[in-house]
Structure formats: structure tokens, C-alpha cells
Design a protein around this motif. Structure first.
Motif, short mmCIF file in Angstrom:
data_model
loop_
_atom_site.label_atom_id
_atom_site.label_comp_id
_atom_site.label_asym_id
_atom_site.label_seq_id
_atom_site.Cartn_x
_atom_site.Cartn_y
_atom_site.Cartn_z
N ASN A 94 39.61 -42.72 51.68
CA ASN A 94 39.43 -41.42 51.06
C ASN A 94 40.75 -40.88 50.55
N TRP A 95 41.81 -41.05 51.36
CA TRP A 95 43.13 -40.53 50.98
C TRP A 95 43.65 -41.23 49.74
N LYS A 96 43.42 -42.55 49.66
CA LYS A 96 43.89 -43.28 48.49
C LYS A 96 43.16 -42.82 47.22
N VAL A 97 41.87 -42.54 47.34
CA VAL A 97 41.13 -42.05 46.17
C VAL A 97 41.65 -40.68 45.77
N GLN A 98 41.76 -39.79 46.75
CA GLN A 98 42.17 -38.42 46.45
C GLN A 98 43.61 -38.35 45.96
N HIS A 99 44.50 -39.07 46.64
CA HIS A 99 45.92 -38.92 46.34
C HIS A 99 46.41 -39.93 45.30
N ASN A 100 46.25 -41.22 45.61
CA ASN A 100 46.79 -42.25 44.70
C ASN A 100 46.10 -42.23 43.34
N THR A 101 44.76 -42.10 43.35
CA THR A 101 44.02 -42.18 42.09
C THR A 101 43.97 -40.84 41.37
N ASP A 131 36.49 -35.24 54.47
CA ASP A 131 36.24 -36.62 54.08
C ASP A 131 34.75 -36.88 53.85
N PHE A 132 33.90 -36.29 54.69
CA PHE A 132 32.46 -36.48 54.52
C PHE A 132 31.98 -35.82 53.23
N LYS A 133 32.50 -34.64 52.96
CA LYS A 133 32.13 -33.92 51.74
C LYS A 133 32.55 -34.70 50.50
N GLN A 134 33.72 -35.34 50.57
CA GLN A 134 34.24 -36.00 49.38
C GLN A 134 33.58 -37.34 49.10
N ILE A 135 32.81 -37.87 50.06
CA ILE A 135 32.04 -39.08 49.77
C ILE A 135 31.12 -38.82 48.57
N GLY A 136 30.38 -37.71 48.64
CA GLY A 136 29.48 -37.36 47.56
C GLY A 136 30.22 -37.05 46.27
N GLU A 137 31.33 -36.32 46.40
CA GLU A 137 32.11 -35.95 45.22
C GLU A 137 32.67 -37.17 44.51
N PHE A 138 33.25 -38.09 45.27
CA PHE A 138 33.84 -39.28 44.66
C PHE A 138 32.77 -40.23 44.12
N ASN A 139 31.63 -40.28 44.78
CA ASN A 139 30.54 -41.11 44.26
C ASN A 139 30.04 -40.58 42.92
N ARG A 140 30.00 -39.24 42.78
CA ARG A 140 29.61 -38.66 41.49
C ARG A 140 30.64 -38.99 40.41
N LYS A 145 33.67 -43.39 36.04
CA LYS A 145 34.72 -44.39 36.26
C LYS A 145 36.07 -43.75 36.57
N LEU A 146 36.04 -42.52 37.09
CA LEU A 146 37.26 -41.88 37.55
C LEU A 146 37.68 -42.43 38.91
N THR A 147 36.70 -42.77 39.73
CA THR A 147 36.95 -43.30 41.06
C THR A 147 35.99 -44.46 41.33
N LYS A 148 36.19 -45.11 42.47
CA LYS A 148 35.24 -46.11 42.93
C LYS A 148 34.36 -45.49 44.00
#
Length: 383
Positions: free
Chosen positions: A119-126, A181-190, A195-198
Motif C-alpha cells: 500500500n505504501w509503495k502505491v501511495q508514495h512511490n507511484t 490501508d483498508f480504505k485505500q484498497i478500494g481507492e487504488f482498485n478504482r 492504469k494509475l495504479t495496480k
């Protein structure tokens, strides 16, 4: 504006970054230096992890009075901040070591802090490193219900006082790890649909659940089971530990991106940024208080410009490459924002919170959003 796959358009055909990258490569080759942190990072990692774990072990011995355990909890908070900035951060960028397994090992220190590596890599690195200070894309400035951190966000009456209450909210940063982290599962999946995230895989969700369970046992169950402290005493220590950690971490990150000089760019009608990515990083990032003692503790995050341009380079090298970056930026007529002291940067951050909390010249306040007409910042400090 919807979150789509954003492109950076080098409309002026700038050669700034290729030239800079060549000069940085030459520096490492001519000095026969490895780009990773190397042995200095190992010593620092041992110190920072000890700053967090030794007080924890002392608490578990149950040999200290409650007031001493409270002090130890505060020291653990400083340790959390140190591990987050000087160990976990580099490891998750792959710059801690040249060995992938070493980076993986030390990136796992995030689980000791209650976070999740994927989650941190998606939020921060990406998101943060690619789309720095871009509303709805950079998670560091987006989704803060009580804070307005860029011009494109809705202005509410409470924001008039955000320069006062923001620092209380900053202390809550690490508390949010348990639920964010649980909340961002849905956010990152959307966002993965654009193709902004995996998307999160089932495996990563299981790792997240296991990590949270481990943290609850580590920070809650064991201290309550192995000592004679009451739940109220434990809760007070837990609050102090996280407030210290969250305050330090939040302030350090905010001073690099939410100050008067830096920009929060607006996407064009196609949802793209009309700027080269590297120049965008210069315009949305600032260095502050570039002293070696501070840099040592905060993992070189006061050299934020160098970190954003070269996140795969270990932070121990930032003081050496900073003059190269600054000279090249000046050669190309580009900004290189830098605050000379920690207090100078902190004051600028407070001023920025004030400015964002009130309607400014060129802004039209509607019921839904503040529409901003960009204005030059008269007090900008380019060095």
C-alpha cells in the motif's frame, strides 16, 4: 476532474533532465561510488530500530513505574519516525542496498509501525512521486477532510483556522495506518481502471491482514499481557507514541511540498500536465534546512528536490549531488526552492495553510469549489 492516466507533456522540449542525469551519473562514476546507501545505512538502521525496539523491550520487562513507561513510549515515537524516514523509506525505494533481499528485509520494518509495504509503495512511490502536488492524484494532499492543501480543493469555513488545528491532525498520522490501508484498497482498485495504479491482489490483501494482526499483538496484546499496566495507562502510552511519530513525520513531509513557493499544477482539458516531469518536480518541491545533523536523522528528506528527481539514489548522497542539481537548474533558468532553516520552512508552511484557508485574489468561491486563477508568489525565494 476525473482521475485518468495523466501524461506529462514536455511542450518546450527541455533537455534539463537528460543533462542533469548525465552529470549525476558522471559524479558516481568518477568517484567510484555506489548509488545505494551502503554500510552507513546499516549502522543507521540499527540505531533507528534500536531507538524503537529497546524502549519497547524495557517496557515489557515490567521493571519501571508507569511514568517511566510513558517516557519510553514517547522515545518509541521518535524511533518510529526515525525508522520511517531513515530506514523503511530508502528500502521501499530500493535505494537502501544494491541487494534486493536487503531492501525487502528493511522495507518490512514498516510492519513494525503498523503500515503495509504494498500500500505504501502505491501511495508514495507511484502516486506521490509521479503526481506530486496534483489534486486527486497525490495521496499526500488529497482526501484530507479537514485540510485544504491546494488551490483546487473546496474551500470551507473551517479551513480559516487550519493553520491552528493542522498540527493536531498531523499527530494523528500513524493512527490512520490501522484503517487507512483498508480504505485505500478500494481507492487504488478504482484507480487501477485508469492504469494509475495496480489493483490489490488476494495475496497482498492476506499480507495486509496478517500485518495488521501482527501489529495489534506486538503493540497491544503483549504489553498488556506481560506487564501490570492498566488499559488506560497503555492507551495513554499508545497515544503519546503515535502522536510524537505522526507529528514529526507529517511536519517533515509537509515542509517539502506545502510552502509558499511550490506549485500545485492544474491539469489541462485532456487531464494532462503541460510540463516535463522533472521540471514539474522542481516546481512542486522544496529543500529546507540542509544541515547534515538534521539530514542524518530525517533520512535526507530535507533534500527533497534531489530525492524526487533521483529516488533510487540513497539519501546519504544527497548533500553531494545537491550542488549539481542546483547548478543545472540555474543553468536552465529553472527554480530551485530552498528554505535556509527549519523555522523558516515551518513559518512558510503556516503561511501557506493560512493562504489556502482564505479566499485569495483571483479566486471565485462557489458552493462546490474554489476556482483559482494562478498568481505569482511575490515572496518566493529561489536560490
Amino acid at each position: 476532474m476525473t482521475t485518468t492516466n495523466v501524461k506529462f507533456l514536455n511542450k518546450d522540449k527541455s533537455t534539463f533532465f537528460p543533462v542533469l542525469r548525465t552529470r549525476i551519473e558522471q559524479y558516481f562514476q568518477e568517484n567510484a561510488i555506489c548509488k545505494s546507501g551502503g554500510s552507513p545505512m546499516v549502522g543507521k538502521a540499527i540505531f533507528m530500530l534500536s531507538l524503537y525496539l529497546v524502549p519497547y523491550i524495557l517496557i515489557l520487562t515490567n521493571l519501571f513505574p508507569a511514568w517511566a513507561m510513558l517516557i519510553l513510549s514517547g522515545i518509541m515515537g521518535i524511533g518510529i519516525a526515525g525508522v520511517g524516514m531513515s530506514v523503511m523509506h530508502d528500502a521501499n525505494h530500493g535505494s537502501f542496498s544494491t541487494s534486493p533481499w536487503v531492501n525487502t528485509l528493511f522495507s518490512g520494518s514498516l510492519y513494525l509501525l503498523g503500515g503495509n509495504v504494498y500500500n505504501w509503495k502505491v501511495q508514495h512511490n507511484t502516486l506521490h512521486h509521479t503526481y506530486t502536488n496534483i489534486d486527486q492524484l497525490d495521496s499526500d494532499i488529497t482526501g484530507k477532510p479537514f485540510l485544504r492543501l491546494c488551490d483546487q480543493q473546496r474551500l470551507q469555513k473551517m479551513h480559516r483556522y487550519q493553520h491552528i488545528y493542522a498540527f493536531l491532525l498531523y499527530g494523528l498520522m500513524t493512527f490512520s495506518f490501522l484503517v487507512k490501508d483498508f480504505k485505500q484498497i478500494g481507492e487504488f482498485n478504482r484507480k487501477s481502471k485508469s492504469k494509475l495504479t495496480k489493483p490489490f491482489s488476494s495475496r497482498e490483501i492476506l499480507i495486509l491482514l496478517a500485518g495488521k494482526l501482527f501489529y495489534v499483538v506486538f503493540v497491544g496484546v503483549l504489553p498488556l499481557a506481560l506487564t501490570d499496566i492498566t488499559f488506560g495507562q497503555w492507551a495513554l502510552g499508545f497515544l503519546l507514541m503515535n502522536f510524537v511519530a505522526g507529528f514529526v513525520l507529517s511536519v517533515i513531509f509537509q515542509l517539502a511540498h506545502i510552502i509558499e513557493e511550490v506549485h500545485s499544477p492544474i491539469r489541462n482539458d485532456q487531464g494532462n500536465i503541460e510540463n516535463a516531469w522533472a521540471i514539474h518536480q522542481l516546481e512542486s518541491t522544496a529543500n529546507f534546512a540542509v544541515s547534515r545533523p538534521l539530514s542524518w536523522f530525517i533520512g535526507g528528506l530535507n533534500y527533497q528536490i534531489e530525492h524526487h528527481l533521483f529516488p533510487s539514489i540513497g539519501h546519504v548522497h544527497y548533500p553531494a549531488i545537491a550542488p549539481i542539481v542546483q547548478a543545472t537548474a540555474q543553468e536552465f533558468g529553472l527554480p530551485y526552492y530552498q528554505k535556509t532553516s527549519l523555522m523558516d520552512a515551518l513559518g512558510s508552511h503556516v503561511n501557506m495553510l493560512k493562504n489556502l484557508g482564505r479566499p485569495q485574489a483571483g479566486q471565485i468561491v462557489s458552493a462546490q469549489r474554489v476556482v483559482c486563477v494562478p498568481q505569482p508568489v511575490a515572496s518566493s525565494q529561489e536560490v
